[in-house]
Scaffold this active site. Structure first.
Site, PDB file in Angstrom:
ATOM      1  N   HIS A 144     -29.593   1.765  42.466  1.00 40.12           N
ATOM      2  CA  HIS A 144     -28.913   2.545  41.434  1.00 40.12           C
ATOM      3  C   HIS A 144     -28.465   3.912  41.952  1.00 40.12           C
ATOM      4  O   HIS A 144     -28.166   4.799  41.166  1.00 40.12           O
ATOM      5  CB  HIS A 144     -29.841   2.738  40.234  1.00 40.12           C
ATOM      6  CG  HIS A 144     -30.345   1.476  39.641  1.00 40.12           C
ATOM      7  ND1 HIS A 144     -29.507   0.538  39.078  1.00 40.12           N
ATOM      8  CD2 HIS A 144     -31.611   0.972  39.535  1.00 40.12           C
ATOM      9  CE1 HIS A 144     -30.234  -0.488  38.630  1.00 40.12           C
ATOM     10  NE2 HIS A 144     -31.504  -0.254  38.913  1.00 40.12           N
TER      11      HIS A 144
ATOM     12  N   HIS B 156     -28.985  -4.578  35.741  1.00 42.70           N
ATOM     13  CA  HIS B 156     -29.486  -5.605  36.663  1.00 42.70           C
ATOM     14  C   HIS B 156     -28.828  -6.951  36.384  1.00 42.70           C
ATOM     15  O   HIS B 156     -29.303  -7.977  36.850  1.00 42.70           O
ATOM     16  CB  HIS B 156     -31.007  -5.759  36.518  1.00 42.70           C
ATOM     17  CG  HIS B 156     -31.741  -4.465  36.579  1.00 42.70           C
ATOM     18  ND1 HIS B 156     -32.626  -4.057  35.602  1.00 42.70           N
ATOM     19  CD2 HIS B 156     -31.717  -3.473  37.502  1.00 42.70           C
ATOM     20  CE1 HIS B 156     -33.117  -2.868  35.920  1.00 42.70           C
ATOM     21  NE2 HIS B 156     -32.579  -2.505  37.070  1.00 42.70           N
TER      22      HIS B 156
END
Length: 333
Positions: A58, A220
């Site tokens: 991320h 995700h």
């Protein structure tokens, strides 16, 4: 798989090493744990420690928000996986200057479990730790169950404002309270245009068909609210902005911080096209943008898409957001 990678199983370690070397003016490796990175001056004397952590992939979240008046230490997990409890605990130790530690992280099951275990470990060492979870993703649960929502770019806003409160001498309870205020005043939504590839897997972990978009997709690859035909930038901006503003319910003339983050492979050009439309729509609502952040702030490996985050400001949040800070992922002058 076309990637800049050595051994995919050690890509997180290689990334951490590169990150620390590139930003050695601000951050350093923890000597306690190879998956903990700290502010080079941590623990900062007479200041509440700020800790966060989460899965890799991320970037610049999470380790990119370590720095002056920001996070003091970060626990780094494997790709899309929570750091273990030991890593969170070691981050607490690195950040603790005797005033307690505020752990501010995203609302995901693994992180919740491991942070709670680490807090118990810290109690045994007489380190006081309190925590707040970001729950800004409006797509991940209905409003009546907003405590179940996941965190997206609400995290960087907690670290910015919580870090500023701590640097101004706030107590642990005061830092926790202002972090909760950030959570209450922040909403996000994501749109995915193409999936991401986990290096150790070598192929996408979900699919988005050409000519379609997934509205409300998770970071995700969690299923979104709906799959739609690909729209124009104006139409996508309208859907994202209306969804967030409706959920936030802020009155006319409210000042906002707006983050429009790419998800990894989104061209910056396209993000500014989207932001132009978002700004116009917010103006139609009578809302005022105090500060806009357009770029990569919380990503999802190489996913093509965008996340819109809006935080409504009061006088306290505005003052703390505007306080100068310096981290690899965010500089406020």
């Amino acid at each position: 798989m076309q990637k800049f990678v050595n051994n995919p199983d050690f890509i997180v370690e290689d990334m951490i090493n590169g990150y620390v070397k590139a930003h050695s003016d601000l951050i350093a490796h923890s000597e306690r744990n190879s998956h903990v990175v700290k502010y080079k001056n941590a623990p900062v004397k007479d200041k509440v420690g700020i800790v966060t952590g989460g899965g890799s992939g991320h970037e610049p979240a999470f380790l990119g928000y370590i720095g002056e008046n920001m996070a003091d230490a970060v626990a780094v997990g494997e790709v899309f996986s929570s750091p273990p409890a030991q890593a969170f605990f070691d981050a607490f130790v690195e950040a603790d200057a005797g005033k307690g530690v505020a752990c501010l992280f995203g609302n995901y099951a693994g992180d919740n479990m491991n942070v709670k275990m680490a807090v118990m470990m810290a109690e045994d060492e007489d380190i006081e730790v309190k925590y707040v979870v970001a729950t800004d993703d409006v797509a991940s649960a209905p409003k009546e169950n907003k405590e179940k929502r996941h965190g997206i770019a609400g995290g960087p806003l907690m670290w910015k404002i919580g870090g500023a409160k701590a640097s101004k001498g706030g107590t642990l309870n005061e830092v926790i309270e202002v972090a909760k205020k950030v959570v209450d005043n922040t909403r996000s939504i994501c749109v995915g245009l193409s999936p991401c590839v986990i290096p150790a897997v070598g192929k996408p972990n979900f699919s988005i068909e050409d000519g379609t978009m997934e509205f409300g997709v998770g970071h995700h690859g969690e299923t979104g609210i709906k799959v739609e035909k690909l729209k124009t930038a104006k139409e996508i901006a309208e859907e994202m902005t209306h969804t967030v503003v409706k959920d936030l319910e802020c009155p006319e003339n409210t000042e906002l911080v707006v983050i429009l983050s790419g998800l990894g492979s989104t061209p910056i050009m396209e993000l500014y096209v989207l932001y132009d439309e978002v700004y116009n729509i917010l103006s139609q609502y009578g809302l005022k943008v105090h500060k806009a952040l357009v770029g990569n702030y919380v990503t999802s490996l190489d996913m093509n898409g965008a996340a819109l985050t809006i935080m409504s400001l009061d006088d306290e949040l505005k003052e703390l957001f505007d306080m100068p800070s310096n981290s690899p992922g965010l500089i406020i002058k």
